[in-house]
Design an enzyme around this catalytic site. Sequence first.
Site, PDB file in Angstrom:
ATOM      1  N   PHE A  31      10.489  11.012  -9.269  1.00 51.37           N
ATOM      2  CA  PHE A  31      10.815  11.874  -8.119  1.00 51.37           C
ATOM      3  C   PHE A  31      11.945  11.289  -7.274  1.00 51.37           C
ATOM      4  O   PHE A  31      12.243  11.783  -6.200  1.00 51.37           O
ATOM      5  CB  PHE A  31       9.564  12.139  -7.259  1.00 51.37           C
ATOM      6  CG  PHE A  31       8.910  10.898  -6.709  1.00 51.37           C
ATOM      7  CD1 PHE A  31       9.266  10.408  -5.464  1.00 51.37           C
ATOM      8  CD2 PHE A  31       7.938  10.226  -7.437  1.00 51.37           C
ATOM      9  CE1 PHE A  31       8.672   9.260  -4.958  1.00 51.37           C
ATOM     10  CE2 PHE A  31       7.342   9.074  -6.933  1.00 51.37           C
ATOM     11  CZ  PHE A  31       7.704   8.592  -5.699  1.00 51.37           C
ATOM     12  N   ASP A 146       2.752  -0.858 -13.608  1.00 53.41           N
ATOM     13  CA  ASP A 146       3.724  -0.113 -14.419  1.00 53.41           C
ATOM     14  C   ASP A 146       4.839  -1.044 -14.905  1.00 53.41           C
ATOM     15  O   ASP A 146       6.008  -0.700 -14.880  1.00 53.41           O
ATOM     16  CB  ASP A 146       4.305   1.061 -13.609  1.00 53.41           C
ATOM     17  CG  ASP A 146       4.955   2.122 -14.513  1.00 53.41           C
ATOM     18  OD1 ASP A 146       4.684   2.120 -15.736  1.00 53.41           O
ATOM     19  OD2 ASP A 146       5.734   2.945 -14.005  1.00 53.41           O
TER      20      ASP A 146
END
Length: 216
Positions: A31, A146
């Site tokens: 995003f 991540d």
Amino acid sequence: MSVHADPPPATVSEPNGFHYATGPQLGKGGFAICHRAEVVQDNTPAGRVVALKIVKSKMEPAKLAQKFVTELQLHSKLHHPNIVEFYRAFSFEASTYVVLEICDNGSLADALKKRKFFTMPEIRRFVIQTCGAVKYLHTRNIVHRDLKTGNLFLDKYMNVKVGDFGLAALLVTENDMGKRRTTMCGTPNYLAPEILEKGGRGHNEKVDLWAIGIIA
């Protein structure tokens, strides 16, 4: 409607008087978009180049906005030679800008694509630097969640800088690392088995160690 912010104007201004002359796009995430920028003081380039991570100020859904706030709160408190340095965040027009250390050599994933392979001494250096950054995070009860070659950035000296704390979580606990998280998150190839376990006991900081193994 795009989840990404619009490309930045040629000049972006901070409320405190700093200005940034924006340059080319460096990359695009889930995003956020990232652009190169140069700090401008008194209408003259100050010779300092930074990376601007740009997101829409009005983010939908609200959960995404909360995730971004958590990312800023965690990242802004981190200072380590192998973690992308966070300088500041501010709003300008319809976007929020995060000013970060520039990593001239892109991500380890980009470098791998270009180079096809690395030598053992290079790999050893990358892994040692990544482990140093992760150890620093874990002593602060932060799990990155991540870690992958796309989130390990390289500065002009080819030093690893761990970045993108969008999925990072704080393990808040009385007995040190006792608490476990249960959110499904991460990038498929790098996921530790306990993250995928249905009805499992959740996961903790060890998922980062699994990811380092996969990276290596």
